[in-house]
Design a protein around this motif. Structure first.
Motif, mmCIF file in Angstrom:
data_model
loop_
_atom_site.group_PDB
_atom_site.id
_atom_site.type_symbol
_atom_site.label_atom_id
_atom_site.label_comp_id
_atom_site.label_asym_id
_atom_site.label_seq_id
_atom_site.Cartn_x
_atom_site.Cartn_y
_atom_site.Cartn_z
ATOM 1 N N UNK A 186 52.150 9.712 25.423
ATOM 2 C CA UNK A 186 53.402 9.293 25.282
ATOM 3 C C UNK A 186 54.542 9.984 24.842
ATOM 4 N N UNK A 187 55.752 9.758 25.017
ATOM 5 C CA UNK A 187 56.692 10.498 24.468
ATOM 6 C C UNK A 187 56.715 10.536 22.779
ATOM 7 N N UNK A 188 57.251 11.341 22.147
ATOM 8 C CA UNK A 188 57.478 11.406 20.815
ATOM 9 C C UNK A 188 58.121 10.275 20.005
ATOM 10 N N UNK A 200 62.705 2.553 16.343
ATOM 11 C CA UNK A 200 62.574 4.052 16.691
ATOM 12 C C UNK A 200 60.957 4.224 16.319
ATOM 13 N N UNK A 201 60.157 4.114 17.457
ATOM 14 C CA UNK A 201 58.646 4.169 17.140
ATOM 15 C C UNK A 201 58.088 5.530 17.949
ATOM 16 N N UNK A 202 57.122 6.316 17.077
ATOM 17 C CA UNK A 202 56.285 7.216 17.570
ATOM 18 C C UNK A 202 54.938 6.734 17.943
ATOM 19 N N UNK A 203 54.678 6.467 19.196
ATOM 20 C CA UNK A 203 53.498 5.829 19.755
ATOM 21 C C UNK A 203 52.447 6.511 19.326
ATOM 22 N N UNK A 204 52.357 8.056 19.076
ATOM 23 C CA UNK A 204 51.185 8.883 18.701
ATOM 24 C C UNK A 204 50.910 8.362 17.357
ATOM 25 N N UNK A 205 51.696 8.180 16.458
ATOM 26 C CA UNK A 205 51.388 8.045 15.183
ATOM 27 C C UNK A 205 51.509 6.519 14.656
ATOM 28 N N UNK A 206 52.123 5.874 15.002
ATOM 29 C CA UNK A 206 52.431 4.552 14.750
ATOM 30 C C UNK A 206 53.773 4.453 13.998
#
Length: 212
Positions: A186-188, A200-206
């Motif tokens: 997924x995008x950052x 604003x969400x970072x899908x990789x880290x939550x």
């Protein structure tokens, strides 16, 4: 196969349906040494009088020594069980997933509540988006390939990403890994709406930040 014998009197919580078994409740664990050391090994749980209680995923490195897969003696822990649990969870969450807008995160699988102890799966962007998985226990980690296959078949989503909660996985004695399990990462940063509020969400880290 491992055999976990529960101390006399400590089986009451299991008989009441509690899916967690702590070290203090265990009298002994029998089986091959390599199976005892492998997080997520399947074990038969029995009472001090050798009566069947459950089948569970054993993890000698976790404070929760075993997490129950099934209380049904006739039900083996195999690909069919895992696939069926994933399918049932997806069916239960389907109404919410169908109603979700493209910028909403939907919980598809919620660990013990769906019979998959330690597994969290969220969806973002629908079928063309991403499935974000967290394997927070040895049992589901050992069945990762089967779980991902069932998720992709059940949702039609081609992008599956594993998120790593370092604190949880360290506590379970599991390797700290993350990354794409299928398709693209997924995008950052994505914009998510929750309760009418945009994040604003970072899908990789939550990690998320509320827009001001």
């Amino acid at each position: 196969m491992l055999f976990i014998t529960i101390k006399q009197g400590k089986e009451k919580s299991l008989l009441a349906g509690d899916p967690w078994i702590y070290a203090s409740a265990i009298e002994k664990v029998e089986g091959k040494p390599n199976e005892k050391m492998k997080p997520g090994s399947t074990a038969v749980v029995q009472s001090s009088s050798k009566k069947f209680l459950a089948r569970a995923a054993y993890n000698s490195k976790s404070q929760i020594r075993a997490r129950v897969w099934t209380f049904d003696e006739a039900q083996p822990v195999d690909h069919a069980l895992i696939k069926g649990r994933v399918q049932a969870a997806l069916a239960k969450s389907a109404p919410a997933a169908k109603k979700a807008k493209p910028d909403q995160v939907v919980r598809l699988i919620n660990a013990e509540a769906d019979g998959l102890p330690g597994l969290l799966v969220d969806s973002f962007g629908g079928q063309d988006g991403w499935l974000i998985c967290e394997f927070q226990a040895g049992g589901v980690d050992a069945w990762k390939v089967a779980i991902v296959q069932a998720l992709m078949a059940g949702t039609g989503c081609k992008n599956v990403y594993e998120r790593c909660d370092e604190l949880v996985r360290k506590g379970e004695g599991l390797p700290l890994i993350d990354g794409a399990l299928a398709g693209e990462e997924p995008p950052d940063d994505v914009t998510v709406t929750e309760g009418g509020v945009k994040f604003s969400l970072d899908l990789k880290t939550g990690h998320r930040n509320r827009f001001r």
